[in-house]
Scaffold this active site. Sequence first.
Site, PDB file in Angstrom:
ATOM      1  N   TYR A  99     -12.476  -9.702  -1.292  1.00 42.55           N
ATOM      2  CA  TYR A  99     -13.168  -8.430  -1.093  1.00 42.55           C
ATOM      3  C   TYR A  99     -14.620  -8.707  -0.726  1.00 42.55           C
ATOM      4  CZ  TYR A  99      -9.446  -5.819  -3.604  1.00 42.55           C
ATOM      5  OH  TYR A  99      -8.256  -5.264  -4.001  1.00 42.55           O
ATOM      6  N   ASN A 131       0.824  -1.206   0.000  1.00 40.89           N
ATOM      7  CA  ASN A 131       0.000   0.000   0.000  1.00 40.89           C
ATOM      8  C   ASN A 131       0.860   1.258   0.000  1.00 40.89           C
ATOM      9  OD1 ASN A 131      -2.304  -1.542   0.114  1.00 40.89           O
ATOM     10  ND2 ASN A 131      -2.764  -1.115   2.248  1.00 40.89           N
ATOM     11  N   HIS A 138     -16.523   3.612 -13.702  1.00 37.15           N
ATOM     12  CA  HIS A 138     -16.240   2.865 -12.480  1.00 37.15           C
ATOM     13  C   HIS A 138     -17.447   2.069 -12.004  1.00 37.15           C
ATOM     14  CE1 HIS A 138     -15.095   2.512  -8.078  1.00 37.15           C
ATOM     15  NE2 HIS A 138     -13.978   2.128  -8.668  1.00 37.15           N
ATOM     16  N   ARG A 149     -11.747  -3.818 -13.627  1.00 39.25           N
ATOM     17  CA  ARG A 149     -10.588  -4.698 -13.442  1.00 39.25           C
ATOM     18  C   ARG A 149     -11.039  -6.129 -13.705  1.00 39.25           C
ATOM     19  NH1 ARG A 149      -6.828  -1.401 -10.927  1.00 39.25           N
ATOM     20  NH2 ARG A 149      -7.667   0.147  -9.470  1.00 39.25           N
ATOM     21  N   HIS A 171     -15.248  -3.833   1.360  1.00 33.62           N
ATOM     22  CA  HIS A 171     -15.299  -3.113   0.081  1.00 33.62           C
ATOM     23  C   HIS A 171     -16.694  -2.668  -0.323  1.00 33.62           C
ATOM     24  CE1 HIS A 171     -14.650  -2.667  -4.393  1.00 33.62           C
ATOM     25  NE2 HIS A 171     -13.598  -2.018  -3.909  1.00 33.62           N
TER      26      HIS A 171
END
Length: 682
Positions: free
Chosen positions: A466, A49, A436, A376, A590
């Site tokens: 997630y 990160n 998105h 993604r 998430h």
Amino acid sequence: MSDTKKTKFPYIDRDLSWMYFNHRILQEAWRDDVPLLERMSFLGIYSNNLDEFFRVRMATLSRIATLKGKDMAIDSRRAAELFHRISSLDNVYSDEFAACVRTLTERLAADHIRILDETELDDAQQHFVRCVFRSRISGFVSPVWLSKLDEFSRESDSHIYLCVELSGPGLKTDHALIELPTSTCGRFVVLPDRGDDACVMYLDDIVRYCLPMIFPGMGYTDFRAFSFKFTKDAEMEIDNDMHVGPMEKIAKAVRSRKKGAALRVLHDSEMPDTMLRLLMKKLKLDKLDTVQPTGRYQNHKDFMSFPSSCRKDLKYPDWQAAIPPELKGTDSLMQLISERDRFVHVPYQTFDYVIRLLQEAAVSKNVKSIKITLYRMARNSKVAEALMSAARNGKKVTAVVELLARFDESSNISYSKKMQDAGVNVVFGLDGLKIHSKIALITLRNGRDIAVVGTGNFHEGNASVYTDYFLMTADPRIVGDVGRVFDTIRKPYVSQEFRHLLVSPFNMRQTFVSLIDDEIAEARKGREAWIKIKINHITDEDMVRHLYRASQAGVKIDMLVRGNCSIVTGVPGVSDNIRIAGIIDRYLEHSRIFIFHARGLDKTFMGSADWMPRNLDRRIEAVTPVYDPRLKDDLRRTVEFGLRDNVQARVVDGSGENRIRQVEGETLPFRSQFELYKAYNQ
């Protein structure tokens, strides 16, 4: 605490709040109640990160801080101040990180897992290391004389390097650069056991041990090698040439990223000053760049894949995703969805539901077309395979691929080409607006179309770690608006009216503000008013201001915020009624869930958007209302469980202290992810 040009209220800068978030991950690595190898993984996550943060956010601050001109003086000064403040905090956290690495290394040894360096090998292990180097590693080791490098413009910042000092009788001292081939050889090599101890070795130390084999017959007798890594500015330069297609533009931009300026260097603190000066000259750092002496090893993100040495007792027990009953039979999922809404909550429940739906659509004679947004994709994407199968079966398939998904650009380009070759119509979205949203639309010949709205990507890998929801519905209210989102992407110049979906940048901000204002009005009338939100990030000043106004009016606001949070809680007269928790556990939180009391209607929403300016104003995002009572109950349970968590939840109040949250009325330990797993497996 920092103020921006607009704010006149308590506000934490997004980048400072991100440092507090990442520190919560480091704190998990210190916990004795977390399995040892999971603690190692948290160290890897923290390190990974931080690398990305420097490549993106600190690089941006550095650029702003160096801007010239009177018009930019205030922004430049504030960016420089924030840069230095974060750098100071990073130094403190880095010392804590190094101490944690030492502690966990000692714990590993106590549990009979020893990390050996090149000086600690017995005869059998030395023979093993030489054999491994010759057979698996040597072909990927290509030294470069440091004197031949003008600068590090072509070297990648995703690698670790050894700077090697070579000397011998009658020879001048030379320096060579070796890029460690971790991508092909891995970072760790498991050695033969030594008694009861499993033994592991860094690739760095294997290369150190084998330096005489790398420079044979050259007269060198003394070798010293010191590790370093650097971080480059990850900003991409996108060509505006109208004659160049979007894939070519992004591919060229990704290549330009590799030539970005270095802005952070981590190096072995034992590195000689003469060697360090040579490297600094090649890296061409400026006064704002970070040079940080560390330990013997760099790039601890590799701890995420540290060898388990068959020690399952040092890992979390495996959790199998629950399988909805309808997946166990041969019933048509499209028919089941047409009867009532269906949903999955991954990874507690299997993502196979979404895959099976797309696979069924690919072969069904009743399906005319499939449209989907892909931000993604997994490395071996079953989603992409289903779409290509549908195209080969004569369906009209449209995949809206976001080429600017940061650090996934090359992967998305590759899949775009594969899908195009299979007959999929690949669309690259809108200039200036990232796509998105996580939506899909399956159009049927009988007119009973199906939509999917998710909080996360159509990505099998993410779905295993997630926490995300996927709603599958034939409700014409939602289906119609999902279709209008795709129409907007196809014809952005044609105005669309969204009657149910909240879609950025069109009606989402206004709708959320209106929902907050409704709660404020109810509270001022002395009626029950509350808001419950689960979100990844909240940094948008207007949304922060509206939540403060709601708190001042008496609205009870409970939030679960995983990452960036600009709200300061507990400020008298401003945020007395706001409580925020952040949960770090075995899964990455998430999902985005929004629940408003709404005079007892409990208006519930889920979708892809966080409350950041980019999500509300500069991206195509989709948040759906939830009408199905079962899903509303499930979403509310997830939020309520998170708010009850007194094991993994930490207080997010703007102080950065991250203390474990004490929950009134919870006298026994309550760990929300464990409780949710049990609930889905009853």
